[in-house]
Design an enzyme around this catalytic site. Sequence first.
Site, PDB file in Angstrom:
ATOM      1  N   LYS A   1     -12.976  -8.795  -2.944  1.00 55.85           N
ATOM      2  CA  LYS A   1     -11.514  -8.674  -3.019  1.00 55.85           C
ATOM      3  C   LYS A   1     -11.023  -9.409  -4.274  1.00 55.85           C
ATOM      4  O   LYS A   1     -11.781  -9.608  -5.211  1.00 55.85           O
ATOM      5  CB  LYS A   1     -10.885  -9.222  -1.729  1.00 55.85           C
TER       6      LYS A   1
ATOM      7  N   ARG B   1     -14.461  -6.507 -10.149  1.00 57.10           N
ATOM      8  CA  ARG B   1     -14.571  -5.811  -8.855  1.00 57.10           C
ATOM      9  C   ARG B   1     -15.308  -4.475  -8.996  1.00 57.10           C
ATOM     10  O   ARG B   1     -15.233  -3.825 -10.040  1.00 57.10           O
ATOM     11  CB  ARG B   1     -13.175  -5.643  -8.247  1.00 57.10           C
TER      12      ARG B   1
ATOM     13  N   SER C   1       0.835  -1.216   0.000  1.00 55.20           N
ATOM     14  CA  SER C   1       0.000   0.000   0.000  1.00 55.20           C
ATOM     15  C   SER C   1       0.864   1.259   0.000  1.00 55.20           C
ATOM     16  O   SER C   1       0.590   2.214  -0.736  1.00 55.20           O
ATOM     17  CB  SER C   1      -0.903   0.025   1.234  1.00 55.20           C
TER      18      SER C   1
ATOM     19  N   SER D   1     -13.242   2.234   2.978  1.00 55.70           N
ATOM     20  CA  SER D   1     -12.276   1.819   1.950  1.00 55.70           C
ATOM     21  C   SER D   1     -11.188   2.868   1.803  1.00 55.70           C
ATOM     22  O   SER D   1     -11.462   4.012   1.436  1.00 55.70           O
ATOM     23  CB  SER D   1     -12.988   1.622   0.608  1.00 55.70           C
TER      24      SER D   1
ATOM     25  N   ARG E   1      -3.685 -13.847  -1.106  1.00 55.24           N
ATOM     26  CA  ARG E   1      -3.907 -14.015   0.339  1.00 55.24           C
ATOM     27  C   ARG E   1      -4.370 -15.441   0.668  1.00 55.24           C
ATOM     28  O   ARG E   1      -4.152 -15.919   1.774  1.00 55.24           O
ATOM     29  CB  ARG E   1      -4.955 -13.026   0.838  1.00 55.24           C
TER      30      ARG E   1
ATOM     31  N   GLN F   1      -8.973   2.772  -0.438  1.00 57.36           N
ATOM     32  CA  GLN F   1      -8.788   3.041  -1.871  1.00 57.36           C
ATOM     33  C   GLN F   1      -9.743   4.127  -2.336  1.00 57.36           C
ATOM     34  O   GLN F   1      -9.363   5.023  -3.089  1.00 57.36           O
ATOM     35  CB  GLN F   1      -8.981   1.753  -2.674  1.00 57.36           C
TER      36      GLN F   1
ATOM     37  N   ASP G   1      -7.296  -7.472   5.209  1.00 56.87           N
ATOM     38  CA  ASP G   1      -6.459  -8.321   4.348  1.00 56.87           C
ATOM     39  C   ASP G   1      -5.886  -9.525   5.101  1.00 56.87           C
ATOM     40  O   ASP G   1      -5.371 -10.461   4.481  1.00 56.87           O
ATOM     41  CB  ASP G   1      -5.301  -7.510   3.757  1.00 56.87           C
TER      42      ASP G   1
HETATM   43  C1  S3P Z   1      -5.734  -1.000   0.156  1.00 52.80           C
HETATM   44  C2  S3P Z   1      -6.954  -0.884   0.756  1.00 52.80           C
HETATM   45  C3  S3P Z   1      -7.816  -2.058   1.072  1.00 52.80           C
HETATM   46  C4  S3P Z   1      -7.017  -3.344   1.038  1.00 52.80           C
HETATM   47  C5  S3P Z   1      -6.155  -3.442  -0.183  1.00 52.80           C
HETATM   48  C6  S3P Z   1      -5.162  -2.298  -0.218  1.00 52.80           C
HETATM   49  C7  S3P Z   1      -4.972   0.245  -0.123  1.00 52.80           C
HETATM   50  O1  S3P Z   1      -8.836  -2.131   0.108  1.00 52.80           O
HETATM   51  O2  S3P Z   1      -7.898  -4.449   1.109  1.00 52.80           O
HETATM   52  O3  S3P Z   1      -5.450  -4.663  -0.181  1.00 52.80           O
HETATM   53  O4  S3P Z   1      -3.775   0.143  -0.450  1.00 52.80           O
HETATM   54  O5  S3P Z   1      -5.553   1.319   0.005  1.00 52.80           O
HETATM   55  P1  S3P Z   1     -10.207  -1.287   0.239  1.00 52.80           P
HETATM   56  O6  S3P Z   1      -9.876   0.140   0.178  1.00 52.80           O
HETATM   57  O7  S3P Z   1     -11.033  -1.726  -0.938  1.00 52.80           O
HETATM   58  O8  S3P Z   1     -10.801  -1.720   1.543  1.00 52.80           O
END
Ligand code: S3P
Length: 425
Positions: free
Chosen positions: A339, A120, A23, A163, A385, A165, A313
């Site tokens: 996921k 997704r 990340s 989230s 995972r 992301q 995760d």
């Molecule tokens: C991540 C956010 C998470 C996580 C992903 C990485 C990121 O997803 O599950 O592996 O780097 O911001 P979500 O934002 O969809 O929860």
Amino acid sequence: MHSLNLSPARAVRGTPEIPGDKSISHRYALLSALAPGESVIERLSSGADVAATLACLRALGVTIVAKAPNVVAVTGRPWTPPPEALDAANSGTTMRLLAGLLATRPFRSTLTGDASLSQRPMGRIIDPLTVMGAHIASRGGRAPLVIDGGPLQGLEWAPPVPSAQVKSAVLLAGLYAAGTTTVLEPAATRDHTERALPLFGMACEVDGLRVRVAGGQRATPASAPLRVPGDPSGAATWAAAAAAVPGSRVCIRGLALNPRRIGFLRVLQRLGADIAVEQDSLEGGEPVGTMTVVYGDRQDTCITPDEVPGLIDELPVLAACAATGRCLEVSGAQELRVKESDRITALVTGLRALGVDAEERPDGFVIDGRRRASGGRADAVGDHRLVMAFAIVALGAAGPSQIDNADCVAVSYPTFESDLRQLVT
Ligand code: S3P
């Protein structure tokens, strides 16, 4: 497709060197690419997901030079229209964060992904970016995304699901929008974007679950090399393995100890593991330190919905740890279904194939690990995972196991198999 063949372990012991956090690596690469001049990133994640981000950035005209293994120099410059579709491969973070930035560029770009990523949900970023003024065409809220970027207007957005992301996509777009952009999170998610922005001369204001950026900010290159700390999600695998197999002990140094990423440690403690964590530095605004996990007597626990965003995760490896002699009930984890695979169905199916008593729920699962897993043959369905989770079960099982579709572990942890072979006695 490579299968992983594993025998039961006597113990899991050692001090593995895990890859840089995925990340944080994505964020350092993206922010460097915005800043005119050179930023150096060390211990960048060696995984395929971050490689996808680098490839997309190169296609946008950014210069990225490998200086040494996992060390890159990124020279940002104004992005140019990509000659062809940008391929985010298996990486949700690449697609969602990049979409936020591409929505601000005055050209058309297309983001594609592999079969998993193309399933997704992208509506969660398309909706706020559209309200901000971007034009994004999709296949019913799924990739490919065709983005016509341009001048955006700041907004206040309250995502319906927690989230990081989504939060990051909106904040990154907000940096180039008119006015202020605010994200009001339903629950705290990983805050790597917020911590990284100041490293590139940009500001962000955090007030509880409210995160705000001003528009019209300009990125500047990182003034010193940035070092990505070790990936807690990779480390969680070895922690869960040590907690699963009697006589085990693992110690991991240089690990990211961001409080929003290490919820798994509390659960492993409740499952009986003996855990010590020591923070020794702050690198790029991220706490970094050492984690030691020693096997301890088995106990049962539950994971409640409020805990889920802090360990989303890690749920597969926690399930695997529980499968070795504990009972675990997980609820409020319906996000697992969107996921890299439907991680509830695929996890429970694979665990059962390895002889574990596991039951699927709409928003989670129940593991009854009182009967020892037999071992067997499980399909990781191309989800990194799940390879890690099934490997832990295999180590604690009575007989040998085979994990199919295991190549995908390289998405976040290319040296997983060799590290595993070194740790297992
Ligand atoms: C991540 C956010 C998470 C996580 C992903 C990485 C990121 O997803 O599950 O592996 O780097 O911001 P979500 O934002 O969809 O929860």
